[in-house]
Design an enzyme around this catalytic site. Structure first.
Site, PDB file in Angstrom:
ATOM      1  N   THR A 121       0.852  -1.191   0.000  1.00  0.00           N
ATOM      2  CA  THR A 121       0.000   0.000   0.000  1.00  0.00           C
ATOM      3  C   THR A 121       0.886   1.238   0.000  1.00  0.00           C
ATOM      4  OG1 THR A 121      -1.689  -1.197   1.182  1.00  0.00           O
ATOM      5  CG2 THR A 121      -1.816   1.201   1.277  1.00  0.00           C
ATOM      6  N   GLU A 151      -3.544  -4.866  -3.014  1.00  0.00           N
ATOM      7  CA  GLU A 151      -4.255  -6.024  -2.442  1.00  0.00           C
ATOM      8  C   GLU A 151      -5.357  -5.514  -1.523  1.00  0.00           C
ATOM      9  OE1 GLU A 151      -4.195  -6.658   0.935  1.00  0.00           O
ATOM     10  OE2 GLU A 151      -2.758  -5.099   1.442  1.00  0.00           O
ATOM     11  N   PHE A 152      -6.423  -6.301  -1.425  1.00  0.00           N
ATOM     12  CA  PHE A 152      -7.546  -5.904  -0.574  1.00  0.00           C
ATOM     13  C   PHE A 152      -7.856  -6.986   0.453  1.00  0.00           C
ATOM     14  CE2 PHE A 152      -8.052  -3.821  -4.703  1.00  0.00           C
ATOM     15  CZ  PHE A 152      -8.131  -2.497  -4.314  1.00  0.00           C
ATOM     16  N   ARG A 154      -8.247  -9.310   3.694  1.00  0.00           N
ATOM     17  CA  ARG A 154      -8.474  -9.103   5.123  1.00  0.00           C
ATOM     18  C   ARG A 154      -7.786 -10.194   5.896  1.00  0.00           C
ATOM     19  NH1 ARG A 154     -14.608  -9.973   4.928  1.00  0.00           N
ATOM     20  NH2 ARG A 154     -13.792 -11.311   3.325  1.00  0.00           N
ATOM     21  N   GLU A 155      -7.175  -9.841   7.020  1.00  0.00           N
ATOM     22  CA  GLU A 155      -6.583 -10.857   7.872  1.00  0.00           C
ATOM     23  C   GLU A 155      -7.689 -11.763   8.390  1.00  0.00           C
ATOM     24  OE1 GLU A 155      -3.948  -9.375  10.844  1.00  0.00           O
ATOM     25  OE2 GLU A 155      -2.977  -8.024   9.436  1.00  0.00           O
ATOM     26  N   ALA A 252     -21.265  -1.765  15.075  1.00  0.00           N
ATOM     27  CA  ALA A 252     -20.729  -0.829  16.057  1.00  0.00           C
ATOM     28  C   ALA A 252     -19.866  -1.577  17.070  1.00  0.00           C
ATOM     29  CB  ALA A 252     -21.877  -0.128  16.765  1.00  0.00           C
ATOM     30  N   CYS A 260      -3.806  -1.984   9.138  1.00  0.00           N
ATOM     31  CA  CYS A 260      -4.129  -1.239   7.911  1.00  0.00           C
ATOM     32  C   CYS A 260      -4.920   0.048   8.154  1.00  0.00           C
ATOM     33  CB  CYS A 260      -4.895  -2.134   6.941  1.00  0.00           C
ATOM     34  SG  CYS A 260      -3.868  -3.456   6.307  1.00  0.00           S
ATOM     35  N   LYS A 320      -9.105  -8.145  15.823  1.00  0.00           N
ATOM     36  CA  LYS A 320     -10.382  -8.740  15.379  1.00  0.00           C
ATOM     37  C   LYS A 320     -10.230 -10.253  15.527  1.00  0.00           C
ATOM     38  CE  LYS A 320      -9.474  -9.354  10.468  1.00  0.00           C
ATOM     39  NZ  LYS A 320      -9.976  -9.154   9.130  1.00  0.00           N
ATOM     40  N   ARG A 327      -1.564  -5.824  16.347  1.00  0.00           N
ATOM     41  CA  ARG A 327      -1.102  -4.478  15.992  1.00  0.00           C
ATOM     42  C   ARG A 327      -2.263  -3.479  16.034  1.00  0.00           C
ATOM     43  NH1 ARG A 327       1.930  -5.643  10.479  1.00  0.00           N
ATOM     44  NH2 ARG A 327       0.356  -7.274  10.415  1.00  0.00           N
TER      45      ARG A 327
HETATM   46  C1  UDX Z   1      -8.662  -4.217   6.063  1.00  0.00           C
HETATM   47  C2  UDX Z   1      -9.514  -4.200   4.787  1.00  0.00           C
HETATM   48  O1  UDX Z   1     -10.797  -4.786   5.049  1.00  0.00           O
HETATM   49  C3  UDX Z   1      -8.809  -4.951   3.652  1.00  0.00           C
HETATM   50  O2  UDX Z   1      -9.560  -4.846   2.466  1.00  0.00           O
HETATM   51  C4  UDX Z   1      -7.423  -4.322   3.457  1.00  0.00           C
HETATM   52  O3  UDX Z   1      -6.701  -5.022   2.471  1.00  0.00           O
HETATM   53  C5  UDX Z   1      -6.646  -4.339   4.757  1.00  0.00           C
HETATM   54  O4  UDX Z   1      -7.388  -3.672   5.783  1.00  0.00           O
HETATM   55  P1  UDX Z   1      -8.137  -5.998   8.005  1.00  0.00           P
HETATM   56  O5  UDX Z   1      -7.249  -4.972   8.611  1.00  0.00           O
HETATM   57  O6  UDX Z   1      -7.652  -7.407   7.896  1.00  0.00           O
HETATM   58  O7  UDX Z   1      -8.561  -5.572   6.498  1.00  0.00           O
HETATM   59  O8  UDX Z   1      -9.473  -6.048   8.876  1.00  0.00           O
HETATM   60  P2  UDX Z   1     -11.022  -5.720   8.713  1.00  0.00           P
HETATM   61  O9  UDX Z   1     -11.772  -6.979   8.679  1.00  0.00           O
HETATM   62  O10 UDX Z   1     -11.273  -4.771   7.613  1.00  0.00           O
HETATM   63  O11 UDX Z   1     -11.306  -5.005  10.117  1.00  0.00           O
HETATM   64  C6  UDX Z   1     -10.582  -3.838  10.486  1.00  0.00           C
HETATM   65  C7  UDX Z   1     -11.046  -3.332  11.836  1.00  0.00           C
HETATM   66  O12 UDX Z   1     -12.367  -2.807  11.742  1.00  0.00           O
HETATM   67  C8  UDX Z   1     -11.103  -4.412  12.946  1.00  0.00           C
HETATM   68  O13 UDX Z   1     -10.574  -3.859  14.126  1.00  0.00           O
HETATM   69  C9  UDX Z   1     -12.586  -4.704  13.092  1.00  0.00           C
HETATM   70  O14 UDX Z   1     -12.927  -5.121  14.390  1.00  0.00           O
HETATM   71  C10 UDX Z   1     -13.196  -3.336  12.771  1.00  0.00           C
HETATM   72  N1  UDX Z   1     -14.577  -3.406  12.276  1.00  0.00           N
HETATM   73  C11 UDX Z   1     -14.848  -3.998  11.070  1.00  0.00           C
HETATM   74  C12 UDX Z   1     -15.618  -2.846  13.021  1.00  0.00           C
HETATM   75  O15 UDX Z   1     -15.395  -2.290  14.100  1.00  0.00           O
HETATM   76  N2  UDX Z   1     -16.895  -2.910  12.514  1.00  0.00           N
HETATM   77  C13 UDX Z   1     -17.192  -3.485  11.320  1.00  0.00           C
HETATM   78  O16 UDX Z   1     -18.372  -3.491  10.938  1.00  0.00           O
HETATM   79  C14 UDX Z   1     -16.135  -4.060  10.573  1.00  0.00           C
END
Ligand code: UDX
Length: 437
Positions: A121, A151-152, A154-155, A252, A260, A320, A327
């Site tokens: 990124t 890339e998109f 998610r972990e 929420a 990220c 999550k 991190r």
């Molecule tokens: C994110 C993007 O989704 C992904 O497309 C990108 O490539 C990298 O960043 P990631 O960091 O793996 O992916 O996690 P994600 O599932 O997006 O969740 C990010 C954070 O948002 C988590 O802390 C999660 O708990 C929080 N979250 C997510 C919420 O609080 N509410 C939601 O409805 C969704």
């Protein structure tokens, strides 16, 4: 096709493994000899569902191998992906020194036409810089093209995201490079969007910022729900049923974290400022995110009066579920804040314990061996990450083990009515409070 991926971190490793799984020959390169050695010995350094199987399968099929040599990777592939870290500097801007170094190193060993693809990124216009750098250090004057292919993934579901992406973005300016990129992605049978390089780079930051904005939006609504007696989940369902909005990312909670979102939003703010068009809306997104944790802690304080000497259990440390990544985890920040206030905090996480033990801010916490052990004698339980393991714990036993049955659910994992029936004093995010029976 023959591909190499420079950088065997999260993105590089998952990308390399999935490329091999659809039939490409892949060389994963990393400059950390111990990482290369352990990968060669079959040890996968990160927890990601399904990844180990994919790696093992493709190593056995001789489609995937690991090396410490960039020359090995560049010599033996048609397309070279860069997937090195782009960390956040202290002032929010993106530190591109790893990308710059790799670009120079690639240029030094380039002897024939190669497509150099940036997967990390990066701020808009980085592709131009990479091309300039490769041109400058290109000893043999070899032909090359630079492509942006964000890339998109998610972990926690990275393998699935990579195997079945919503879209594949290819930012390129030469037909030759576009054709090669399309060939790589053909087996994935997903929509491909071809753009210029700057647009592809911007898509990544704009997408992540929009998702963070969606989370902050519903979190701001959750505060209004709490103040007015409405229910944020019903509100999210109601607005999410509008197909133009969608229900995803409207959960929420105590705020977004991870490697990220916090970094990418800070970077996008910085990029917009540097371009002379400050994106101030994103500062509000950050502010709401931080206030969500503060509001939650205020509710804990309101109920317990003082935190000093209180025995508090925390379920969940990862940012999550389904990852061991801690991190920028709001859960870790919460634990650190409560320890600072003198609380006795006992923590448990299904996968994040090993990494959490290394975080000095929470060194004063007690690390429990199970969710049930964590709640023994606790005056309050905080749910900070919505692991399904927690949803399956017997709540009657939890209640019996606790000194006072008080639950603060930062991820709305439990049903308020059920919790009240079980006799818990239960607080969640943006939902009705039901008095315990
Ligand atoms: C994110 C993007 O989704 C992904 O497309 C990108 O490539 C990298 O960043 P990631 O960091 O793996 O992916 O996690 P994600 O599932 O997006 O969740 C990010 C954070 O948002 C988590 O802390 C999660 O708990 C929080 N979250 C997510 C919420 O609080 N509410 C939601 O409805 C969704």
């Amino acid at each position: 096709m023959d591909l190499s991926i420079i950088g065997s971190g999260y993105v590089g490793l998952v990308t390399g493994a999935c490329f091999a799984d659809v039939g490409h020959n892949v060389i994963c390169v990393d400059n950390d000899p111990s990482k290369v050695e352990s990968l060669q010995a079959g040890k996968v350094p990160i927890y990601e569902p399904g990844l180990e199987e994919v790696i093992n399968r493709n190593v056995a099929a001789k489609r995937l191998r690991f090396t410490g040599s960039i020359k090995d990777g560049v010599d033996n592939s048609q397309v070279v992906f860069i997937a090195v870290p782009t960390p956040q500097a202290a002032d929010g801007h993106v530190d591109l020194s790893f990308i710059e170094k790799v670009a120079r190193e690639i240029a030094g060993v380039l002897s024939d036409y190669r497509v150099i693809v940036d997967k990390s990124t990066v701020p808009v216009k980085t592709g131009e810089k990479v091309a300039e750098s490769i041109k400058r250090y290109n000893k043999h004057g070899a032909e090359f093209d630079v492509v942006s292919n964000p890339e998109f993934l998610r972990e926690g579901c990275a393998v699935a995201d990579l195997m079945k992406p919503d879209r594949i973005v290819i930012g390129a300016q030469s037909e030759r490079a576009i054709d090669l990129m399309k060939k790589i992605y053909e087996p994935f049978m997903s929509p491909i969007l071809v753009t210029d390089i700057n647009s592809a780079e911007l898509i990544k930051h704009a997408a992540n910022s929009f998702l963070a904005l969606k989370i902050s939006y519903i979190n701001a609504v959750s505060a209004i729900c709490e103040a007015s007696g409405a229910d944020v989940e019903k509100v999210a369902d109601g607005i999410g049923m509008d197909r133009r909005i969608g229900r995803n990312f409207l959960n929420a909670g105590i705020g977004y974290g991870g490697s990220c979102f916090p970094k990418d939003i800070a970077a996008f703010i910085k990029i917009s400022e540097q371009l002379g068009v400050p994106f101030t809306l994103l500062k509000e997104v950050q502010r709401i995110n931080a206030s969500q944790k503060d509001r939650f802690l205020t509710a804990v304080r309101d109920a317990l009066w003082v935190l000093r000497e209180k025995k508090i259990a925390v379920w969940g440390l990862t940012f999550k579920p389904d990852t061991d990544d801690i991190r920028s985890s709001v859960a870790i920040d919460l634990v650190a804040d409560m320890l600072k206030e003198g609380a006795h905090v006992t923590v448990y996480d299904p996968k994040g314990m090993e990494k959490a033990r290394e975080v000095k801010e929470i060194a004063g916490a007690t690390f429990a061996a199970s969710a049930l052990e964590a709640v023994e004698g606790a005056e309050a339980l905080i749910v900070a990450t919505e692991w399904s393991e927690f949803a399956a714990v017997d709540l009657e036993t939890v209640k019996e083990s606790m000194a006072t049955p008080m639950v603060f659910d930062g991820r709305n994992l439990f049903d308020p009515q059920t919790m009240a029936t079980l006799g818990f004093q239960y607080h969640s995010i943006g939902r009705h409070r039901v008095a315990p029976r």
